[in-house]
Design a protein around this motif. Structure first.
Motif, PDB file in Angstrom:
ATOM      1  N   THR A   4      20.204  12.044 -54.328  1.00 46.89           N
ATOM      2  CA  THR A   4      20.767  12.447 -52.955  1.00 46.89           C
ATOM      3  C   THR A   4      22.327  13.406 -53.049  1.00 46.89           C
ATOM      4  N   TRP A   5      22.356  14.489 -52.234  1.00 43.97           N
ATOM      5  CA  TRP A   5      23.465  15.350 -52.386  1.00 43.97           C
ATOM      6  C   TRP A   5      23.718  15.225 -50.732  1.00 43.97           C
ATOM      7  N   SER A   6      24.997  15.420 -50.440  1.00 44.42           N
ATOM      8  CA  SER A   6      25.472  15.154 -49.149  1.00 44.42           C
ATOM      9  C   SER A   6      26.725  16.269 -48.718  1.00 44.42           C
ATOM     10  N   SER A   7      26.750  16.633 -47.601  1.00 38.60           N
ATOM     11  CA  SER A   7      27.599  17.292 -47.226  1.00 38.60           C
ATOM     12  C   SER A   7      27.960  17.379 -45.440  1.00 38.60           C
ATOM     13  N   PRO A   8      29.051  17.446 -45.115  1.00 36.68           N
ATOM     14  CA  PRO A   8      29.234  17.517 -43.596  1.00 36.68           C
ATOM     15  C   PRO A   8      28.862  19.222 -43.062  1.00 36.68           C
ATOM     16  N   VAL A   9      28.285  19.379 -41.901  1.00 37.08           N
ATOM     17  CA  VAL A   9      28.046  20.540 -41.829  1.00 37.08           C
ATOM     18  C   VAL A   9      29.239  21.086 -40.984  1.00 37.08           C
ATOM     19  N   ARG A  10      29.599  22.440 -41.711  1.00 40.07           N
ATOM     20  CA  ARG A  10      30.697  23.189 -41.432  1.00 40.07           C
ATOM     21  C   ARG A  10      30.401  24.048 -40.149  1.00 40.07           C
ATOM     22  N   PHE A  11      31.263  24.395 -39.286  1.00 40.19           N
ATOM     23  CA  PHE A  11      31.312  25.137 -38.244  1.00 40.19           C
ATOM     24  C   PHE A  11      30.624  26.443 -38.758  1.00 40.19           C
ATOM     25  N   VAL A  12      31.191  27.092 -39.831  1.00 42.96           N
ATOM     26  CA  VAL A  12      30.398  28.354 -40.166  1.00 42.96           C
ATOM     27  C   VAL A  12      28.909  28.158 -40.683  1.00 42.96           C
ATOM     28  N   GLU A  13      28.299  27.061 -40.627  1.00 45.50           N
ATOM     29  CA  GLU A  13      26.962  27.089 -40.913  1.00 45.50           C
ATOM     30  C   GLU A  13      26.288  27.202 -39.534  1.00 45.50           C
ATOM     31  N   CYS A  14      26.716  27.112 -38.567  1.00 47.01           N
ATOM     32  CA  CYS A  14      26.040  26.936 -37.203  1.00 47.01           C
ATOM     33  C   CYS A  14      25.997  28.390 -36.472  1.00 47.01           C
ATOM     34  N   ASP A  15      25.290  28.209 -35.322  1.00 41.30           N
ATOM     35  CA  ASP A  15      25.105  29.607 -34.637  1.00 41.30           C
ATOM     36  C   ASP A  15      25.859  29.098 -33.265  1.00 41.30           C
ATOM     37  N   GLN A  16      25.914  29.684 -32.210  1.00 43.82           N
ATOM     38  CA  GLN A  16      26.546  29.777 -31.017  1.00 43.82           C
ATOM     39  C   GLN A  16      26.495  28.340 -30.333  1.00 43.82           C
ATOM     40  N   GLN A  17      25.182  27.789 -30.541  1.00 45.75           N
ATOM     41  CA  GLN A  17      25.010  26.563 -29.877  1.00 45.75           C
ATOM     42  C   GLN A  17      25.324  25.175 -30.795  1.00 45.75           C
ATOM     43  N   GLY A  18      25.715  25.571 -31.927  1.00 43.53           N
ATOM     44  CA  GLY A  18      26.112  24.509 -32.725  1.00 43.53           C
ATOM     45  C   GLY A  18      25.189  24.000 -33.654  1.00 43.53           C
ATOM     46  N   VAL A  19      24.009  24.751 -33.717  1.00 43.84           N
ATOM     47  CA  VAL A  19      22.754  24.357 -34.485  1.00 43.84           C
ATOM     48  C   VAL A  19      22.958  25.178 -35.745  1.00 43.84           C
ATOM     49  N   VAL A  20      22.507  24.456 -36.836  1.00 42.79           N
ATOM     50  CA  VAL A  20      22.693  25.050 -38.065  1.00 42.79           C
ATOM     51  C   VAL A  20      21.716  26.126 -38.167  1.00 42.79           C
ATOM     52  N   PHE A  21      22.078  27.218 -38.876  1.00 45.78           N
ATOM     53  CA  PHE A  21      21.421  28.442 -39.117  1.00 45.78           C
ATOM     54  C   PHE A  21      20.452  28.172 -40.290  1.00 45.78           C
ATOM     55  N   ASN A  22      19.307  28.594 -40.130  1.00 42.44           N
ATOM     56  CA  ASN A  22      18.132  28.432 -40.766  1.00 42.44           C
ATOM     57  C   ASN A  22      18.145  28.779 -42.395  1.00 42.44           C
ATOM     58  N   ALA A  23      19.013  29.475 -42.930  1.00 43.31           N
ATOM     59  CA  ALA A  23      19.107  29.855 -44.197  1.00 43.31           C
ATOM     60  C   ALA A  23      20.246  28.916 -45.156  1.00 43.31           C
ATOM     61  N   HIS A  24      20.757  28.054 -44.248  1.00 45.99           N
ATOM     62  CA  HIS A  24      21.736  27.073 -44.958  1.00 45.99           C
ATOM     63  C   HIS A  24      20.738  25.901 -45.511  1.00 45.99           C
ATOM     64  N   TYR A  25      19.641  25.769 -45.029  1.00 43.20           N
ATOM     65  CA  TYR A  25      18.980  24.723 -45.506  1.00 43.20           C
ATOM     66  C   TYR A  25      18.528  24.994 -47.054  1.00 43.20           C
ATOM     67  N   LEU A  26      18.509  26.495 -47.334  1.00 44.21           N
ATOM     68  CA  LEU A  26      18.087  26.690 -48.794  1.00 44.21           C
ATOM     69  C   LEU A  26      19.374  26.465 -49.536  1.00 44.21           C
TER      70      LEU A  26
END
Length: 132
Positions: A4-26
């Motif tokens: 397991t690897w973990s990380s907090p979701v950073r603001f820069v990884e999100c769109d305007q609705q605060g949802v993670v943009f799909n490319a960050h999963y890769l």
């Protein structure tokens, strides 16, 4: 056994609705892959010069969104082993909630062409697959 690897979701990884943009999963799968290779006794700095694994294919399947403020955990586990390839499943989750499953198929290469895994590497990959 998954690594397991973990990380907090950073603001820069999100769109305007605060949802993670799909490319960050890769990106997260790539981060987790480094930990996975090391966990099976093949740290990247040792495996890459011998039989450079490259991503041949990626598949993503989303089931819910990670959001700004969440902490994602990515479980990495071998799923399939071929003569020149290995498929690793990365389960991205927030707590127990699965957000996305990424499957990356890595192909061992030499001189830009697919090459069979060396015997000692294959043994470690087989052990990782059977431990899963």
């Amino acid at each position: 056994m998954p690594v397991t690897w973990s990380s907090p979701v950073r603001f820069v990884e999100c769109d305007q609705q605060g949802v993670v943009f799909n490319a960050h999963y890769l990106v997260w799968a790539d981060e987790a892959s480094t930990a996975w290779w090391a966990s099976i006794g093949l740290p990247w700095e040792e495996i890459a010069p011998r039989v450079d694994p490259v991503v041949k294919a990626s598949a993503l399947e989303w089931s819910s969104s990670a959001r700004w403020g969440d902490t994602v955990e990515v479980d990495a586990q071998a799923e399939r082993l071929g003569r020149t390839s290995v498929t690793v499943r990365f389960t991205v989750r927030v707590g127990e909630r699965v957000c996305c499953v990424v499957r990356n198929t890595y192909v061992g290469t030499a001189g830009g062409a697919a090459t069979p895994w060396p015997d000692d590497v294959r043994e470690r990959l087989e052990s990782a697959l059977s431990a899963g």
